[in-house]
Design a protein around this motif. Sequence first.
Motif, PDB file in Angstrom:
ATOM      1  N   VAL A 244       0.789  -1.137  -0.079  1.00  0.00           N
ATOM      2  CA  VAL A 244      -0.026  -0.113   0.020  1.00  0.00           C
ATOM      3  C   VAL A 244       0.879   1.189   0.117  1.00  0.00           C
ATOM      4  O   VAL A 244       2.019   1.308   0.755  1.00  0.00           O
ATOM      5  CB  VAL A 244      -0.845   0.183   1.335  1.00  0.00           C
ATOM      6  CG1 VAL A 244      -1.520   1.317   1.190  1.00  0.00           C
ATOM      7  CG2 VAL A 244      -1.944  -1.386   1.232  1.00  0.00           C
ATOM      8  N   LEU A 245       0.376   2.182  -0.846  1.00  0.00           N
ATOM      9  CA  LEU A 245       1.115   3.619  -0.821  1.00  0.00           C
ATOM     10  C   LEU A 245       0.033   4.437  -0.130  1.00  0.00           C
ATOM     11  O   LEU A 245      -0.759   4.417  -0.076  1.00  0.00           O
ATOM     12  CB  LEU A 245       1.254   4.010  -2.262  1.00  0.00           C
ATOM     13  CG  LEU A 245       2.204   3.367  -3.127  1.00  0.00           C
ATOM     14  CD1 LEU A 245       1.949   3.963  -4.451  1.00  0.00           C
ATOM     15  CD2 LEU A 245       3.534   3.572  -2.720  1.00  0.00           C
ATOM     16  N   THR A 246       0.847   5.487   0.839  1.00  0.00           N
ATOM     17  CA  THR A 246      -0.049   6.455   1.394  1.00  0.00           C
ATOM     18  C   THR A 246       0.487   7.869   0.897  1.00  0.00           C
ATOM     19  O   THR A 246       1.759   8.029   1.045  1.00  0.00           O
ATOM     20  CB  THR A 246      -0.121   6.276   2.665  1.00  0.00           C
ATOM     21  OG1 THR A 246       1.309   6.617   3.448  1.00  0.00           O
ATOM     22  CG2 THR A 246      -0.621   5.032   3.335  1.00  0.00           C
ATOM     23  N   TYR A 247      -0.392   8.616   0.640  1.00  0.00           N
ATOM     24  CA  TYR A 247      -0.030   9.833   0.020  1.00  0.00           C
ATOM     25  C   TYR A 247      -0.722  11.177   0.826  1.00  0.00           C
ATOM     26  O   TYR A 247      -2.022  11.017   0.951  1.00  0.00           O
ATOM     27  CB  TYR A 247      -0.950  10.321  -1.464  1.00  0.00           C
ATOM     28  CG  TYR A 247      -0.237   9.421  -2.486  1.00  0.00           C
ATOM     29  CD1 TYR A 247      -0.617   7.987  -2.769  1.00  0.00           C
ATOM     30  CD2 TYR A 247       0.922  10.203  -3.371  1.00  0.00           C
ATOM     31  CE1 TYR A 247       0.261   7.360  -4.050  1.00  0.00           C
ATOM     32  CE2 TYR A 247       1.427   9.306  -4.472  1.00  0.00           C
ATOM     33  CZ  TYR A 247       1.188   8.016  -4.677  1.00  0.00           C
ATOM     34  OH  TYR A 247       1.680   7.271  -5.641  1.00  0.00           O
ATOM     35  N   GLY A 248       0.043  11.992   1.244  1.00  0.00           N
ATOM     36  CA  GLY A 248      -0.502  13.037   2.206  1.00  0.00           C
ATOM     37  C   GLY A 248      -0.627  14.316   1.427  1.00  0.00           C
ATOM     38  O   GLY A 248       0.572  14.658   0.745  1.00  0.00           O
ATOM     39  N   SER A 249      -1.641  15.045   1.233  1.00  0.00           N
ATOM     40  CA  SER A 249      -1.643  16.159   0.517  1.00  0.00           C
ATOM     41  C   SER A 249      -1.389  17.445   1.191  1.00  0.00           C
ATOM     42  O   SER A 249      -1.351  17.586   2.540  1.00  0.00           O
ATOM     43  CB  SER A 249      -3.062  16.296  -0.210  1.00  0.00           C
ATOM     44  OG  SER A 249      -4.256  16.756   0.888  1.00  0.00           O
ATOM     45  N   THR A 250      -1.353  18.557   0.483  1.00  0.00           N
ATOM     46  CA  THR A 250      -1.087  19.750   1.171  1.00  0.00           C
ATOM     47  C   THR A 250      -2.484  20.183   1.499  1.00  0.00           C
ATOM     48  O   THR A 250      -3.589  19.630   1.005  1.00  0.00           O
ATOM     49  CB  THR A 250      -0.690  20.877  -0.094  1.00  0.00           C
ATOM     50  OG1 THR A 250      -1.314  20.806  -1.072  1.00  0.00           O
ATOM     51  CG2 THR A 250       0.802  20.556  -0.331  1.00  0.00           C
ATOM     52  N   GLY A 251      -2.625  21.272   2.444  1.00  0.00           N
ATOM     53  CA  GLY A 251      -4.077  21.726   2.783  1.00  0.00           C
ATOM     54  C   GLY A 251      -3.947  22.866   3.661  1.00  0.00           C
ATOM     55  O   GLY A 251      -4.854  23.862   3.648  1.00  0.00           O
TER      56      GLY A 251
END
Lengths: 114, 560
Positions: free
Chosen positions: B190-197
Amino acid sequence: MLRTFAMAGALVICIIGAAYSEDSSIPDLKDPKVISAGRELYLEKHCSHCHGMSGDGGVNLMHRDLSNPNYLFEAIADGRESGSLRMPAWREVLSEAQIWQVTAYVMSINGRTN
Amino acid sequence: MGRRTSAVDFGSAALIGLALLFAAEPAAAQGPAPGTEDPNNWPQYHRTYNGWRYSPLDQIDKSNVGKLKVAWIHQGGDITHGIQETPIVIDGVVYSVTAGNRIAALDGKTGKEIWRFEPKLDPLTKKVLFSPYSRGVTVGRNKVFIGTVDGRGIAVDQKTGKEIWQVQLTDFANCQGCNFTSPPVLANDVLTYGSTGGDLAAAAKIFGVEAETGKKLWEFETIKQDAESWPAESARYGGGGAWLPGAYDPETGLVYYGTGNPGKDFVGTDREGDNLYTDSVIALDPKTGTLKWYRQEIKHDVWDYDSAYEALLLKKDGKDLLVHLNKSGFVFVMDKANGSLQNIWRLSDTINFAKDIDAKTGDLIGRLDPPIGTTTVICPSPFGARSWNPGAYNPKTGLWYVNAMEICDGLTPVMQKTDPKDYGTPHIGSEDFGKLQKVAGHAAGRLDARDPITGERKWTYEMNIPSFGSVLTTGGALVFNGDPLGIIRAFDAESGKVLWNFNTGSGLRSGLISYAVDGKQYILVPSGWGSYAAILMPALFPELEKVPGASTLIAFTLPD
């Protein structure tokens, strides 16, 4: 840093100036009302972030030749890159009329030191 | 321009350092000691999942570091916002990402390009705030993975650079350009992607994606759906996000992320409440996106004090600890099993946004919430007590080498309209990031050698201009650190003495690494000044106006 076209600037402005007077969509950039609407946008859209409240911030706008309104309009609309620095493009985020207003404000603050 | 000072508490800190040395090196009957596995490579963002940025390589050491020479140079193309990556190196191949999400695979011995991949980006990336830079790639499962500045995940073949899959994850055009400026975390399949916010009119997310196919598996909302934490409509544009890389901990099977600040940054009146899960360290199950625990470091933040920075994992006295610097200058030491607090110490000498913090509960004592419409000097500035660029921990000295800055900011909060299509305007509740100012009697920048658990200082190197780059430490008992003017220095990890320096020609904003190919150790330095620091810092440090931009990888090695 002085722009290379600074010398030719005066000539360009004459020609553009003539063109402007015939184009009714461009507001009078010396009109205090247009300048003050531009100032409000300049703060609201955070031009002030990078350029400082009165043009003397991180990316300083004071010591440049900013007398060519067409050039300024394009720079603001399309964004600018200089070295590794980048200004986002404002076309469609701001309306054309709004871009002319901030242009008027930029010219007014720049003029103060010239 | 820099000078070294011995801290008053040198003696006791050294003792604690020694004690830590023993504590940090467990019996480790099975396998190598933590941080020493896979020594020739730099296979993930911090090299190892524990966030140490420690290369065990020791060919380059105190005796020979002065002889370092340039082995090769690679130009990364577009220099917009400089170079901010930490390169990855596996089996002699360097994987690098530069502006515009351009990825390249390079020969680690020569710098020669093996392949290159450049995605076609949404033209909207020209209008949004956090673009076109990236902090790195993730390599694994025969693929190279990136998160893009238009909110996609892309996988390419590790051998050829050919695209394998891509997936749109963020609602890029409708979240004021929320996107990915950091690489994803690979947790098995699994890849986890954290976004800007934070700073955007968005409610940011972390995404779980199947590594083989790019299929989205889950979304975790960093803005909790909870009317007590977020009254009325405030959750809708609460910011949050996780804009720096997280880490997957195979010991617990969890992914740790730090989250961004709530929005609007400096105005809290329409979001009375804790504003969970902003400014928090969170532990997620990567298979499901389920939240296992969280620790919110700053409740109801009105100063832009993200918790996005790295999680440093250490063992001490049989306890598994997670050490975490918040932008506010407080370092939180917690139990990594549940986030419970063990200690809080101060990296910054100049903190005024709160009088104090309760080391047991983490509650702020005597908050200074800047009132709307007037200017209040707040310390540290929104740039933080340190920039996002991580420190480095060396198990041989037991010390954490970390940059720090003492800069305050005159902030004037104003009410601000919220418009997720107002792409170029930060959603922060002020008209600028304030007037930055230095602190009398303090050097603006420091490299500190600290006990990561108590904060005790063993040595300090002071700088007139703070560093905005990451620190590297090695088995050769060295520490490497670069500055915005472009000078990289090697320090003796024990004493802080400068042993070598080199002018790279542009400022450092990135992650220094070390690797080895065919028995030869390299120090790899991405040099290229850029980012908001490059735009805003010249107002305080006029010398920075003259620093040219670049996007260059410089590899150093010892002469044959």
